[in-house]
Design a protein around this motif. Structure first.
Motif, mmCIF file in Angstrom:
data_model
loop_
_atom_site.group_PDB
_atom_site.id
_atom_site.type_symbol
_atom_site.label_atom_id
_atom_site.label_comp_id
_atom_site.label_asym_id
_atom_site.label_seq_id
_atom_site.Cartn_x
_atom_site.Cartn_y
_atom_site.Cartn_z
ATOM 1 N N PHE A 1 0.849 -1.183 0.000
ATOM 2 C CA PHE A 1 0.000 0.000 0.000
ATOM 3 C C PHE A 1 0.885 1.234 0.000
ATOM 4 N N ALA A 2 0.662 2.146 -0.928
ATOM 5 C CA ALA A 2 1.552 3.287 -1.157
ATOM 6 C C ALA A 2 1.527 4.318 -0.032
ATOM 7 N N ASN A 3 0.432 4.421 0.690
ATOM 8 C CA ASN A 3 0.321 5.437 1.734
ATOM 9 C C ASN A 3 0.924 4.914 3.027
ATOM 10 N N ASP A 4 1.998 5.530 3.507
ATOM 11 C CA ASP A 4 2.604 5.143 4.773
ATOM 12 C C ASP A 4 1.817 5.788 5.904
ATOM 13 N N PHE A 5 1.031 4.985 6.593
ATOM 14 C CA PHE A 5 0.196 5.510 7.659
ATOM 15 C C PHE A 5 1.007 5.980 8.857
ATOM 16 N N GLY A 6 2.065 5.265 9.202
ATOM 17 C CA GLY A 6 2.845 5.646 10.372
ATOM 18 C C GLY A 6 2.072 5.499 11.658
ATOM 19 N N VAL A 7 1.189 4.507 11.722
ATOM 20 C CA VAL A 7 0.400 4.253 12.925
ATOM 21 C C VAL A 7 0.633 2.816 13.369
ATOM 22 N N LEU A 8 0.345 2.530 14.616
ATOM 23 C CA LEU A 8 0.549 1.179 15.124
ATOM 24 C C LEU A 8 -0.539 0.211 14.672
ATOM 25 N N GLU A 9 -1.761 0.690 14.517
ATOM 26 C CA GLU A 9 -2.877 -0.180 14.163
ATOM 27 C C GLU A 9 -3.773 0.515 13.143
ATOM 28 N N ILE A 10 -4.133 -0.221 12.103
ATOM 29 C CA ILE A 10 -5.054 0.303 11.090
ATOM 30 C C ILE A 10 -6.406 -0.363 11.299
ATOM 31 N N CYS A 11 -7.452 0.447 11.366
ATOM 32 C CA CYS A 11 -8.817 -0.046 11.512
ATOM 33 C C CYS A 11 -9.547 0.119 10.187
ATOM 34 N N LEU A 12 -10.499 -0.777 9.935
ATOM 35 C CA LEU A 12 -11.305 -0.679 8.726
ATOM 36 C C LEU A 12 -12.641 -0.049 9.063
ATOM 37 N N GLY A 13 -13.082 0.853 8.190
ATOM 38 C CA GLY A 13 -14.358 1.517 8.366
ATOM 39 C C GLY A 13 -15.294 1.186 7.222
ATOM 40 N N PRO A 14 -16.444 1.844 7.162
ATOM 41 C CA PRO A 14 -17.421 1.601 6.111
ATOM 42 C C PRO A 14 -16.837 1.828 4.719
ATOM 43 N N GLY A 15 -17.227 0.971 3.788
ATOM 44 C CA GLY A 15 -16.836 1.139 2.396
ATOM 45 C C GLY A 15 -15.360 0.920 2.125
ATOM 46 N N GLY A 16 -14.654 0.220 3.021
ATOM 47 C CA GLY A 16 -13.242 -0.038 2.817
ATOM 48 C C GLY A 16 -12.318 1.071 3.281
ATOM 49 N N THR A 17 -12.857 2.077 3.940
ATOM 50 C CA THR A 17 -12.034 3.167 4.465
ATOM 51 C C THR A 17 -11.104 2.605 5.537
ATOM 52 N N MET A 18 -9.850 3.066 5.545
ATOM 53 C CA MET A 18 -8.897 2.677 6.574
ATOM 54 C C MET A 18 -8.532 3.906 7.388
ATOM 55 N N PHE A 19 -8.378 3.722 8.695
ATOM 56 C CA PHE A 19 -7.976 4.846 9.530
ATOM 57 C C PHE A 19 -7.135 4.354 10.696
ATOM 58 N N GLY A 20 -6.344 5.270 11.225
ATOM 59 C CA GLY A 20 -5.499 4.944 12.365
ATOM 60 C C GLY A 20 -5.107 6.214 13.084
ATOM 61 N N ALA A 21 -4.797 6.084 14.370
ATOM 62 C CA ALA A 21 -4.410 7.230 15.186
ATOM 63 C C ALA A 21 -2.886 7.345 15.224
ATOM 64 N N ASP A 22 -2.388 8.506 14.863
ATOM 65 C CA ASP A 22 -0.963 8.822 14.955
ATOM 66 C C ASP A 22 -0.781 9.631 16.231
ATOM 67 N N TYR A 23 -0.449 8.929 17.326
ATOM 68 C CA TYR A 23 -0.351 9.579 18.630
ATOM 69 C C TYR A 23 0.834 10.531 18.715
ATOM 70 N N SER A 24 1.890 10.290 17.940
ATOM 71 C CA SER A 24 3.060 11.172 17.969
ATOM 72 C C SER A 24 2.733 12.567 17.461
ATOM 73 N N ASN A 25 1.851 12.632 16.448
ATOM 74 C CA ASN A 25 1.503 13.915 15.837
ATOM 75 C C ASN A 25 0.094 14.378 16.193
ATOM 76 N N ASN A 26 -0.607 13.598 17.045
ATOM 77 C CA ASN A 26 -1.939 13.980 17.505
ATOM 78 C C ASN A 26 -2.952 14.138 16.373
ATOM 79 N N VAL A 27 -2.933 13.202 15.396
ATOM 80 C CA VAL A 27 -3.861 13.263 14.262
ATOM 81 C C VAL A 27 -4.426 11.873 13.983
ATOM 82 N N VAL A 28 -5.550 11.852 13.315
ATOM 83 C CA VAL A 28 -6.124 10.614 12.798
ATOM 84 C C VAL A 28 -5.879 10.609 11.294
ATOM 85 N N LYS A 29 -5.285 9.540 10.793
ATOM 86 C CA LYS A 29 -5.007 9.427 9.362
ATOM 87 C C LYS A 29 -6.066 8.539 8.720
#
Length: 122
Positions: free
Chosen positions: A21-49
């Motif tokens: 996968f080309a997008n480097d999330f830089g998160v410890l865990e990737i969660c799957l959401g509706p419609g194949g959306t992926m998201f994860g919390a980047d605690y170092s930068n205080n953002v959700v990717k």
């Protein structure tokens, strides 16, 4: 580790294609959401990717985001949430190759009943 995109065979039993996968999330865990959306919390930068899928193979603007429930007995009510659904006259839902009885169709929601004549393995 790396996040990979895989394409399964039609029967879902083997991998036909695999790529990193080309997008480097830089998160410890990737969660799957509706419609194949992926998201994860980047605690170092205080953002959700978030990564939203783009599927050029889909020929219509219909998008399914959720199906409730994921498992149910024949005759149970289901709800499909999404966007750009048709109307009662132009929409069909098949489950296990059988037409479901639809109760209501709006542009964002389909409600109906799971067919009662499904084989036991469905």
């Amino acid at each position: 580790g790396e996040t990979r995109r895989v394409v399964l065979s039609e029967d879902g039993m083997s991998v036909e294609q695999e790529e990193i996968f080309a997008n480097d999330f830089g998160v410890l865990e990737i969660c799957l959401g509706p419609g194949g959306t992926m998201f994860g919390a980047d605690y170092s930068n205080n953002v959700v990717k978030v990564a939203i899928p783009s599927d050029s193979a889909v020929s219509s603007n219909v998008a399914v985001y959720e199906i409730i429930p994921w498992r149910a007995r024949p005759g149970a009510r289901f709800i499909i949430g999404g966007e750009n659904f048709g109307d009662m006259g132009s929409t069909t839902v098949t489950i296990g190759g059988e037409l479901a009885a639809l109760e209501n169709v709006t542009s964002k929601r389909i409600t109906g009943l799971i067919p009662t004549n499904l084989p036991a393995s469905q």
